[in-house]
Motif scaffolding. Structure first.
Motif, PDB file in Angstrom:
ATOM      1  N   ASP A 193       0.695  -1.045  -0.091  1.00 38.88           N
ATOM      2  CA  ASP A 193      -0.030   0.180   0.234  1.00 38.88           C
ATOM      3  C   ASP A 193       0.787   1.564   0.221  1.00 38.88           C
ATOM      4  OD1 ASP A 193      -2.725  -1.129   0.337  1.00 38.88           O
ATOM      5  OD2 ASP A 193      -1.514  -2.367   2.405  1.00 38.88           O
ATOM      6  N   THR A 210      -8.041   0.881  -6.910  1.00 41.53           N
ATOM      7  CA  THR A 210      -7.696   0.012  -5.412  1.00 41.53           C
ATOM      8  C   THR A 210      -9.212  -1.023  -5.752  1.00 41.53           C
ATOM      9  OG1 THR A 210      -6.965   1.641  -3.990  1.00 41.53           O
ATOM     10  CG2 THR A 210      -8.368  -0.552  -2.740  1.00 41.53           C
ATOM     11  N   TYR A 216      -4.734  -4.497  -6.380  1.00 36.13           N
ATOM     12  CA  TYR A 216      -4.653  -3.398  -7.370  1.00 36.13           C
ATOM     13  C   TYR A 216      -4.500  -3.563  -8.945  1.00 36.13           C
ATOM     14  CZ  TYR A 216      -3.425  -0.800  -2.653  1.00 36.13           C
ATOM     15  OH  TYR A 216      -3.390  -0.364  -1.826  1.00 36.13           O
TER      16      TYR A 216
END
Length: 222
Positions: A193, A210, A216
């Motif tokens: 992240d 996201t 992702y």
């Protein structure tokens, strides 16, 4: 199995690299002097050479020079305790594919190795990845967004490469950790992240979508 030749005379460092690379699925062989490094590298039995500069009998720069004069195209990642700009330039201009100053994190070495191995696999391998205005040159390690050059760290480069190799595909955090960082998923880790946030800041937030609870996806800005 992909086999990596490690030329390193410091036993502790050689063990550190050998253990990590074997855990990552590579075969390894360690030599401790420059003459042995040259002989083994010239054999054609290895897929990549991790080459220390400060080797006995023949230093890493000379090993590099002789190999390239023999027209050997073995990918070479040089490692040294010397981090002077002149040394880095000398290594790269002498034909090294990458250069790491000690001390370094194993994950960084692994990312550099993976980057250098992929273009060499097979003939006609892709050396430039492009999608939706993003361009990544795997040979020069240059990235651009809509024609604008972007500076990326080694880890950002490796992460963007994963996305560009799988455009529009959802990549889980587990997959990204394994491919980019080279270790099994740790549910408490948020390193993916963090680096996605870094990439968004450089490439544009809208390019990395996201997928809640999964990971992702690289998308085309619309």
């Amino acid at each position: 199995m992909t086999t990596i030749l490690i030329a390193e005379d410091e036993e502790r460092i050689a063990r550190f690299m050998e253990k990590g690379l074997r855990s990552a699925g590579y075969g390894t062989h360690v030599v401790t002097d420059g003459v042995s490094a040259l002989e083994h590298a010239a054999s054609g039995d290895y897929d990549l050479l991790v080459l220390d500069v400060g080797l006995p009998r023949m230093d890493g720069f000379m090993v590099l020079k002789v190999l390239r004069s023999m027209d050997h195209h073995l990918p070479i990642v040089m490692c040294t305790a010397r981090d002077a700009v002149e040394d880095t330039v000398a290594g790269l201009e002498g034909g090294a594919d990458d250069y790491l100053a000690k001390p370094f994190r194993f994950e960084e070495l692994l990312a550099r190795i993976r980057t250098r191995l992929r273009p060499a696999q097979g003939t006609g391998a892709t050396t430039v990845l492009e999608h939706g205005g993003l361009r990544l040159d795997l040979t020069t390690r240059l990235a651009s967004v809509d024609g604008r050059d972007v500076q990326l760290s080694a880890r950002e480069f490796a992460l963007l490469r994963e996305f560009l190799e799988h455009p529009q595909q959802v990549l889980s955090r587990e997959q990204l950790l394994s491919r980019v960082w080279g270790y099994d998923f740790d549910g408490s880790s948020n390193v993916v992240d963090v680096y996605v946030r870094y990439l968004r800041g450089k490439l544009g937030a809208e390019r990395l979508a996201t997928v809640r609870g999964v990971g992702y996806r690289l998308v085309t800005p619309g």
